[in-house]
Motif scaffolding. Sequence first.
Motif, PDB file in Angstrom:
ATOM      1  N   LYS A  30       0.830  -1.218   0.000  1.00 37.55           N
ATOM      2  CA  LYS A  30       0.000   0.000   0.000  1.00 37.55           C
ATOM      3  C   LYS A  30       0.860   1.263   0.000  1.00 37.55           C
ATOM      4  CE  LYS A  30      -3.878   0.562   2.245  1.00 37.55           C
ATOM      5  NZ  LYS A  30      -4.845   0.598   3.392  1.00 37.55           N
ATOM      6  N   ALA A  31       1.872   1.296   0.875  1.00 39.35           N
ATOM      7  CA  ALA A  31       2.751   2.475   0.940  1.00 39.35           C
ATOM      8  C   ALA A  31       3.544   2.615  -0.355  1.00 39.35           C
ATOM      9  CB  ALA A  31       3.693   2.357   2.138  1.00 39.35           C
ATOM     10  N   GLY A  32       4.017   1.487  -0.879  1.00 37.40           N
ATOM     11  CA  GLY A  32       4.813   1.500  -2.112  1.00 37.40           C
ATOM     12  C   GLY A  32       4.002   1.977  -3.300  1.00 37.40           C
ATOM     13  N   GLN A  33       2.746   1.531  -3.377  1.00 39.55           N
ATOM     14  CA  GLN A  33       1.893   1.957  -4.494  1.00 39.55           C
ATOM     15  C   GLN A  33       1.577   3.441  -4.410  1.00 39.55           C
ATOM     16  OE1 GLN A  33       0.841   0.298  -7.472  1.00 39.55           O
ATOM     17  NE2 GLN A  33       2.727  -0.522  -6.632  1.00 39.55           N
ATOM     18  N   LEU A  34       1.397   3.958  -3.188  1.00 40.15           N
ATOM     19  CA  LEU A  34       1.112   5.388  -3.044  1.00 40.15           C
ATOM     20  C   LEU A  34       2.331   6.213  -3.483  1.00 40.15           C
ATOM     21  CD1 LEU A  34      -1.218   7.239  -2.139  1.00 40.15           C
ATOM     22  CD2 LEU A  34      -0.007   7.463   0.045  1.00 40.15           C
ATOM     23  N   THR A  35       3.516   5.786  -3.068  1.00 42.58           N
ATOM     24  CA  THR A  35       4.749   6.470  -3.486  1.00 42.58           C
ATOM     25  C   THR A  35       4.900   6.426  -5.001  1.00 42.58           C
ATOM     26  OG1 THR A  35       5.871   6.069  -1.392  1.00 42.58           O
ATOM     27  CG2 THR A  35       7.271   6.363  -3.327  1.00 42.58           C
ATOM     28  N   ALA A  36       4.620   5.264  -5.606  1.00 37.10           N
ATOM     29  CA  ALA A  36       4.749   5.125  -7.058  1.00 37.10           C
ATOM     30  C   ALA A  36       3.750   6.029  -7.774  1.00 37.10           C
ATOM     31  CB  ALA A  36       4.545   3.668  -7.459  1.00 37.10           C
ATOM     32  N   GLN A  37       2.562   6.159  -7.196  1.00 38.23           N
ATOM     33  CA  GLN A  37       1.545   7.057  -7.772  1.00 38.23           C
ATOM     34  C   GLN A  37       2.027   8.512  -7.711  1.00 38.23           C
ATOM     35  OE1 GLN A  37      -2.298   6.410  -5.818  1.00 38.23           O
ATOM     36  NE2 GLN A  37      -3.120   8.185  -6.909  1.00 38.23           N
ATOM     37  N   ALA A  38       2.692   8.867  -6.622  1.00 38.00           N
ATOM     38  CA  ALA A  38       3.251  10.216  -6.495  1.00 38.00           C
ATOM     39  C   ALA A  38       4.331  10.448  -7.556  1.00 38.00           C
ATOM     40  CB  ALA A  38       3.822  10.423  -5.093  1.00 38.00           C
ATOM     41  N   LEU A  39       5.183   9.442  -7.772  1.00 39.09           N
ATOM     42  CA  LEU A  39       6.235   9.579  -8.792  1.00 39.09           C
ATOM     43  C   LEU A  39       5.633   9.642 -10.195  1.00 39.09           C
ATOM     44  CD1 LEU A  39       8.944   7.170  -7.303  1.00 39.09           C
ATOM     45  CD2 LEU A  39       9.082   9.666  -7.462  1.00 39.09           C
ATOM     46  N   ASP A  40       4.505   8.984 -10.407  1.00 41.03           N
ATOM     47  CA  ASP A  40       3.796   9.094 -11.686  1.00 41.03           C
ATOM     48  C   ASP A  40       3.315  10.536 -11.899  1.00 41.03           C
ATOM     49  OD1 ASP A  40       4.144   6.404 -12.207  1.00 41.03           O
ATOM     50  OD2 ASP A  40       2.047   5.835 -11.892  1.00 41.03           O
ATOM     51  N   ALA A  41       2.818  11.161 -10.831  1.00 41.85           N
ATOM     52  CA  ALA A  41       2.341  12.548 -10.935  1.00 41.85           C
ATOM     53  C   ALA A  41       3.495  13.486 -11.275  1.00 41.85           C
ATOM     54  CB  ALA A  41       1.660  12.973  -9.636  1.00 41.85           C
ATOM     55  N   VAL A  42       4.682  13.198 -10.741  1.00 49.88           N
ATOM     56  CA  VAL A  42       5.864  14.016 -11.064  1.00 49.88           C
ATOM     57  C   VAL A  42       6.166  13.942 -12.563  1.00 49.88           C
ATOM     58  CG1 VAL A  42       8.365  14.255 -10.707  1.00 49.88           C
ATOM     59  CG2 VAL A  42       6.860  13.815  -8.745  1.00 49.88           C
ATOM     60  N   ALA A  43       6.018  12.734 -13.140  1.00 50.82           N
ATOM     61  CA  ALA A  43       6.300  12.569 -14.580  1.00 50.82           C
ATOM     62  C   ALA A  43       5.420  13.486 -15.412  1.00 50.82           C
ATOM     63  CB  ALA A  43       6.079  11.112 -14.990  1.00 50.82           C
ATOM     64  N   ARG A 240      32.413  16.276 -11.293  1.00 50.99           N
ATOM     65  CA  ARG A 240      31.261  16.986 -11.868  1.00 50.99           C
ATOM     66  C   ARG A 240      30.619  16.256 -13.051  1.00 50.99           C
ATOM     67  NH1 ARG A 240      30.273  21.884  -9.557  1.00 50.99           N
ATOM     68  NH2 ARG A 240      28.936  22.560 -11.267  1.00 50.99           N
ATOM     69  N   SER A 241      30.881  14.960 -13.168  1.00 55.31           N
ATOM     70  CA  SER A 241      30.224  14.172 -14.224  1.00 55.31           C
ATOM     71  C   SER A 241      28.769  13.924 -13.841  1.00 55.31           C
ATOM     72  CB  SER A 241      30.957  12.843 -14.433  1.00 55.31           C
ATOM     73  OG  SER A 241      30.845  12.020 -13.285  1.00 55.31           O
ATOM     74  N   LEU A 242      27.944  13.615 -14.840  1.00 53.50           N
ATOM     75  CA  LEU A 242      26.525  13.349 -14.616  1.00 53.50           C
ATOM     76  C   LEU A 242      26.342  12.093 -13.785  1.00 53.50           C
ATOM     77  CD1 LEU A 242      24.694  13.880 -18.044  1.00 53.50           C
ATOM     78  CD2 LEU A 242      24.688  15.414 -16.057  1.00 53.50           C
ATOM     79  N   SER A 243      25.299  12.102 -12.942  1.00 60.41           N
ATOM     80  CA  SER A 243      24.993  10.967 -12.085  1.00 60.41           C
ATOM     81  C   SER A 243      23.497  10.669 -12.159  1.00 60.41           C
ATOM     82  CB  SER A 243      25.383  11.299 -10.638  1.00 60.41           C
ATOM     83  OG  SER A 243      25.196  10.178  -9.806  1.00 60.41           O
ATOM     84  N   ALA A 244      23.142   9.391 -12.057  1.00 58.93           N
ATOM     85  CA  ALA A 244      21.730   9.001 -12.102  1.00 58.93           C
ATOM     86  C   ALA A 244      21.444   7.941 -11.046  1.00 58.93           C
ATOM     87  CB  ALA A 244      21.361   8.477 -13.496  1.00 58.93           C
ATOM     88  N   GLN A 245      20.162   7.807 -10.695  1.00 57.33           N
ATOM     89  CA  GLN A 245      19.747   6.809  -9.698  1.00 57.33           C
ATOM     90  C   GLN A 245      18.289   6.423  -9.927  1.00 57.33           C
ATOM     91  OE1 GLN A 245      19.479   8.220  -5.591  1.00 57.33           O
ATOM     92  NE2 GLN A 245      19.819   6.161  -4.816  1.00 57.33           N
ATOM     93  N   PHE A 246      18.012   5.145  -9.785  1.00 59.52           N
ATOM     94  CA  PHE A 246      16.632   4.665  -9.641  1.00 59.52           C
ATOM     95  C   PHE A 246      16.560   3.867  -8.348  1.00 59.52           C
ATOM     96  CE2 PHE A 246      16.648   5.466 -14.179  1.00 59.52           C
ATOM     97  CZ  PHE A 246      15.333   5.790 -14.497  1.00 59.52           C
ATOM     98  N   GLU A 247      15.373   3.812  -7.744  1.00 59.61           N
ATOM     99  CA  GLU A 247      15.205   3.077  -6.484  1.00 59.61           C
ATOM    100  C   GLU A 247      13.846   2.383  -6.432  1.00 59.61           C
ATOM    101  OE1 GLU A 247      15.091   5.572  -2.934  1.00 59.61           O
ATOM    102  OE2 GLU A 247      15.400   3.823  -1.642  1.00 59.61           O
ATOM    103  N   HIS A 248      13.865   1.117  -6.035  1.00 59.57           N
ATOM    104  CA  HIS A 248      12.644   0.396  -5.684  1.00 59.57           C
ATOM    105  C   HIS A 248      12.786  -0.163  -4.267  1.00 59.57           C
ATOM    106  CE1 HIS A 248      10.072   0.376  -9.161  1.00 59.57           C
ATOM    107  NE2 HIS A 248      10.873  -0.322  -9.940  1.00 59.57           N
ATOM    108  N   ALA A 249      11.644  -0.307  -3.589  1.00 59.37           N
ATOM    109  CA  ALA A 249      11.574  -1.070  -2.337  1.00 59.37           C
ATOM    110  C   ALA A 249      11.052  -2.461  -2.687  1.00 59.37           C
ATOM    111  CB  ALA A 249      10.643  -0.376  -1.351  1.00 59.37           C
ATOM    112  N   VAL A 250      11.719  -3.486  -2.180  1.00 65.58           N
ATOM    113  CA  VAL A 250      11.400  -4.874  -2.552  1.00 65.58           C
ATOM    114  C   VAL A 250      11.339  -5.766  -1.310  1.00 65.58           C
ATOM    115  CG1 VAL A 250      12.639  -4.549  -4.752  1.00 65.58           C
ATOM    116  CG2 VAL A 250      13.797  -5.689  -2.840  1.00 65.58           C
ATOM    117  N   GLY A 251      10.672  -6.916  -1.478  1.00 68.76           N
ATOM    118  CA  GLY A 251      10.644  -7.918  -0.419  1.00 68.76           C
ATOM    119  C   GLY A 251      11.072  -9.268  -0.967  1.00 68.76           C
ATOM    120  N   VAL A 252      11.816 -10.037  -0.170  1.00 64.55           N
ATOM    121  CA  VAL A 252      12.196 -11.392  -0.564  1.00 64.55           C
ATOM    122  C   VAL A 252      11.018 -12.320  -0.252  1.00 64.55           C
ATOM    123  CG1 VAL A 252      13.870 -13.272  -0.293  1.00 64.55           C
ATOM    124  CG2 VAL A 252      14.607 -10.878   0.031  1.00 64.55           C
TER     125      VAL A 252
END
Length: 275
Positions: A30-43, A240-252
């Motif tokens: 539930k928390a992960g989906q809400l965060t993902a929805q927020a990131l969708d709104a940013v897009a 000063r080179s470009l840097s990027a990051q993606f992040e997911h929360a996961v469960g085993v």
Amino acid sequence: MNYVEAANAPLRKTGHIKLYGPEGFAGMRKAGQLTAQALDAVADMVAPGVTTDAIDRLIYEFAMDHGAYPATLMYRGYRFSVCTSVNHVVCHGMPNARPLREGDIVNVDVTLVLDGWYGDSSRMYPVGAIPRRAERLLEVTYDAMMLGIAAIRPGGHVGDIGAAIQDFVEPQHMSVVRDFCGHGVGQVFHDEPNIVHVGRRGEGPKLVPGMIFTVEPMINLGRPHVKVLSDGWTAVTRDRSLSAQFEHAVGVTETGVEIFTLSPKGYHQPPYISA
Ligand code: MF3
Ligand code: CO
Ligand code: CO
């Protein structure tokens, strides 16, 4: 335990990794989906001329409208609802009033706390048309995160994740940041284990069903070295080179891995076009 000790507790190495049951996985979903929805709104809002302050306000309002709280707000003195890391900023960039420019790349890192569960995720957003080398960096960084996640299985080890990422990134003449790592997450923001994004297969703690953590590689076009600016937060590449990051929360899980923060709109990687 006094307040200061409580704040530092997750950093203390006790060697204990929490295991979560079905209620924990449900809470993280539930928390992960809400965060993902927020990131969708940013897009849907990132464009030349938009400020990172405006992104910060969007996320604050989104959290309030959905009964959630941004975990970073007042966290260890941090004063914003998101981290916004532009171009050579590696992570923990602070929102400000500078309009984004065509060609910029920006990471937006959101952690929404819903019913006590921490949904932690970030994505890269290109601002208008970006240079080819920046496009390549975003592709490699997204693929690196997903390869790290694909390496997760019960009975494996934390080192399998870093090995998968490092072995993919370094032959492409990009580098993996060492100074920041993924982390256990759940009912606390930053917990054990550390998820280092380089390593060797079979090393580190064993992966067991019920573990919940983030995979969040930071990849640089140049050297891996980082420095933190005098504001105490903003981490930038030393060269000063470009840097990027993606992040997911996961469960085993019993059979593999569950990603809690997948985009409901199918906005997995740029360009963000609805599936
Ligand atoms: N969300 C970041 C992470 O992935 C942490 C940000 S902490 C802050 O772990 F204080 F910088 F906001
Ligand atoms: Co994180
Ligand atoms: Co994060």
